[in-house]
Design a protein around this motif. Structure first.
Motif, PDB file in Angstrom:
ATOM      1  N   ASN A   1      -7.294   0.726   4.156  1.00  0.00           N
ATOM      2  CA  ASN A   1      -7.139   0.417   2.741  1.00  0.00           C
ATOM      3  C   ASN A   1      -8.339   0.853   1.906  1.00  0.00           C
ATOM      4  OD1 ASN A   1      -4.595  -0.558   3.173  1.00  0.00           O
ATOM      5  ND2 ASN A   1      -5.191  -2.708   3.200  1.00  0.00           N
TER       6      ASN A   1
ATOM      7  N   LYS B   1      -4.122   1.345  -6.902  1.00  0.00           N
ATOM      8  CA  LYS B   1      -4.781   0.374  -6.037  1.00  0.00           C
ATOM      9  C   LYS B   1      -6.223   0.131  -6.495  1.00  0.00           C
ATOM     10  CE  LYS B   1      -1.959   1.982  -2.145  1.00  0.00           C
ATOM     11  NZ  LYS B   1      -1.263   3.078  -2.830  1.00  0.00           N
TER      12      LYS B   1
ATOM     13  N   SER C   1       0.822  -1.209   0.000  1.00  0.00           N
ATOM     14  CA  SER C   1       0.000   0.000   0.000  1.00  0.00           C
ATOM     15  C   SER C   1       0.855   1.257   0.000  1.00  0.00           C
ATOM     16  CB  SER C   1      -0.938   0.014   1.207  1.00  0.00           C
ATOM     17  OG  SER C   1      -1.956  -0.944   1.068  1.00  0.00           O
TER      18      SER C   1
ATOM     19  N   ASP D   1      -7.702  -6.317   0.369  1.00  0.00           N
ATOM     20  CA  ASP D   1      -7.059  -5.580   1.447  1.00  0.00           C
ATOM     21  C   ASP D   1      -5.549  -5.767   1.499  1.00  0.00           C
ATOM     22  OD1 ASP D   1      -9.215  -4.222   2.606  1.00  0.00           O
ATOM     23  OD2 ASP D   1      -9.862  -6.010   3.680  1.00  0.00           O
TER      24      ASP D   1
ATOM     25  N   SER E   1      -3.804  -3.126  -0.585  1.00  0.00           N
ATOM     26  CA  SER E   1      -4.954  -2.377  -1.111  1.00  0.00           C
ATOM     27  C   SER E   1      -5.423  -2.877  -2.468  1.00  0.00           C
ATOM     28  CB  SER E   1      -4.643  -0.874  -1.180  1.00  0.00           C
ATOM     29  OG  SER E   1      -4.366  -0.369   0.114  1.00  0.00           O
TER      30      SER E   1
ATOM     31  N   ARG F   1      -7.310   4.367   1.180  1.00  0.00           N
ATOM     32  CA  ARG F   1      -6.175   4.384   0.242  1.00  0.00           C
ATOM     33  C   ARG F   1      -6.605   4.055  -1.182  1.00  0.00           C
ATOM     34  NH1 ARG F   1      -2.532   0.825   4.406  1.00  0.00           N
ATOM     35  NH2 ARG F   1      -1.287   2.498   5.332  1.00  0.00           N
ATOM     36  N   ARG F   2      -7.498   3.066  -1.323  1.00  0.00           N
ATOM     37  CA  ARG F   2      -7.902   2.643  -2.670  1.00  0.00           C
ATOM     38  C   ARG F   2      -8.579   3.762  -3.446  1.00  0.00           C
ATOM     39  NH1 ARG F   2      -9.253  -2.289   0.005  1.00  0.00           N
ATOM     40  NH2 ARG F   2     -11.469  -1.791   0.092  1.00  0.00           N
TER      41      ARG F   2
END
Length: 432
Positions: free
Chosen positions: A167, A177, A134, A205, A208, A170-171
């Motif tokens: 995550n 991702k 990630s 996960d 990510s 983040r995605r």
């Protein structure tokens, strides 16, 4: 071999616990997991190209395992954490920062996308993914800078959010991702080998999910931001509120030729350690491979269980070993050196209050607990007494999130160096 019993010394208990941890780490090595799988993948040998890409703390070791056991042509690039490189001849290894991304990670990720140029349906991309990806796959969406991504990661790491929640956010702020990397390699076949470091082993996960369709949405990410009161850059909030960061969904046609293979998991590591414990003459109980929660709270619960076993022989009979995995969280309140495994362990020791015959180890299988180049630590019944004699205050260390300093002061740290694997946290409690 030491016969189980209440005459076991702290040194003997510590040696056994460290051996269990080493076994768990060894069981998750890519050099063991990848070679048996390669023949079954039907990777191209003639007519099509094989391109190897990847990211994570274990990605360089994974790349070396592929190189060492693949005699056909291949090329590629993987990104790993500083200090985790392995010597490869045909696959380029780039090191970058973790857990907060840096310029090296950004530039290497941009180069990964360039490898997609000219790929056809006859080509195969072998993607090697492990925990840490990630941060290492650093490609902000348009409108975001690397500094923005760094601020987002810092906010997430200190929030107390679970890895799954982190995550999701983040995605939806990343250009790589949430399935975007696999989509970029379309129409080539994408085969992803995954070394799991997350509770539940959900591929979306792990790092990510760069090659996995994402069922979550920008609205889900925004709800997490609000739940934890995260202080994000204005540009990041704009992307989430507008929906501009929507990820690639599972039914996207660009993912039709993408497949996932789990090659090592936390449970596999726990089972390997359990076998060693049983060989040493102990009953071994795996309490779960996906335990989550605040590290200090999990420590209190585990202490209560261990004490009940020691005093009442329930729900297990001593001598025994209690194993667990998963990923706890730490809501940072102080300015200490952090570390979720050592915070769990310090809370365990404080709650046990010197309970006779109870020993413990908690460590991260990647060799890094938080930002410290230390995997974890060990406790014994005299941990608190030795700390107080050394002038270290256990409650103060816990309150300031400074458990690494606590265990360093009494010489009970577990230091492995780069393990080049990552199957999440490992916890072992020995009751004799």
């Amino acid at each position: 071999m030491t016969t189980p019993g209440r005459t076991m010394t702290s040194a003997q208990a510590g040696d056994l616990l460290r051996r269990l941890f080493a076994t768990a780490v060894g069981a998750a090595q890519p050099a063991l997991a990848i070679p048996p799988l390669l023949p079954a993948l039907s990777l191209p040998r003639q007519g099509g190209r094989l391109v190897v890409v990847g990211a994570g703390k274990a990605s360089a070791a994974m790349a070396k395992a592929v190189e060492d056991h693949w005699d056909g042509p291949l090329s590629g690039l993987v990104i790993t954490r500083y200090g985790y490189a392995e010597p490869c001849q045909r696959i380029e290894i780039v090191e970058a920062a973790h857990p907060v991304p840096d310029q090296a990670g950004l530039e290497a990720t941009q180069r990964l996308f360039r490898l997609a140029e000219g790929l056809s349906e006859q080509d195969t991309v072998l993607c090697l993914i492990s925990g840490g990806g990630s941060a290492l796959l650093a490609a902000p969406l348009p409108g975001l800078t690397l500094a923005d991504k760094q601020q987002v990661n810092q906010a997430l790491l200190t929030s107390g959010a679970t890895i799954s929640e982190m995550n999701v956010v983040r995605r939806h702020l990343s250009a790589v991702k949430g399935g975007r990397l696999a989509a970029a390699f379309h129409p080539a076949r994408v085969v992803t080998l995954v070394l799991s470091d997350v509770p539940g082993d959900n591929p979306v996960d792990i790092a990510s999910g760069p090659t996995v369709g994402d069922p979550t949405t920008c609205a889900d990410a925004l709800a997490i931001v609000r739940r934890y009161g995260l202080d994000l850059p204005a540009a990041a909030l704009d992307i989430l509120t507008s929906g501009a960061g929507e990820s690639v969904k599972p039914d996207d046609p660009r993912l039709q030729r993408a497949e996932i293979h789990l090659i090592a998991t936390p449970l596999m590591a726990l089972e390997a350690a359990a076998a060693v414990g049983r060989e040493a003459g102990f009953a071994v109980h795996i309490l779960g491979d996906a335990l989550e929660g605040e590290a200090r709270d999990v420590g209190k619960v585990m202490a209560g269980l261990a004490r009940h076993v020691a005093r009442h022989q329930q729900p297990f009979t001593a001598p025994c070993i209690l194993l667990s995995g998963g990923e706890t969280t730490v809501t940072v309140r102080g300015n200490g050196r952090g570390g979720r495994n050592v915070e769990f362990l310090l809370s365990l020791a404080i709650t046990l209050a010197g309970e006779a015959g109870v020993y413990g180890l908690a460590a991260d299988t990647d060799g890094v607990d938080g930002r410290e180049e230390v995997a974890g630590a060990v406790i014994t019944p005299d941990t608190l007494d030795r700390a107080l004699a050394a002038g270290v205050r256990p409650l103060e260390a816990l309150d300031t999130n400074d458990a690494h300093s606590f265990f360093a002061a009494i010489g009970d740290q577990v230091t492995t160096g780069p393990t080049r694997t990552n199957v999440n946290d490992f916890r072992a409690i020995l009751v004799v």
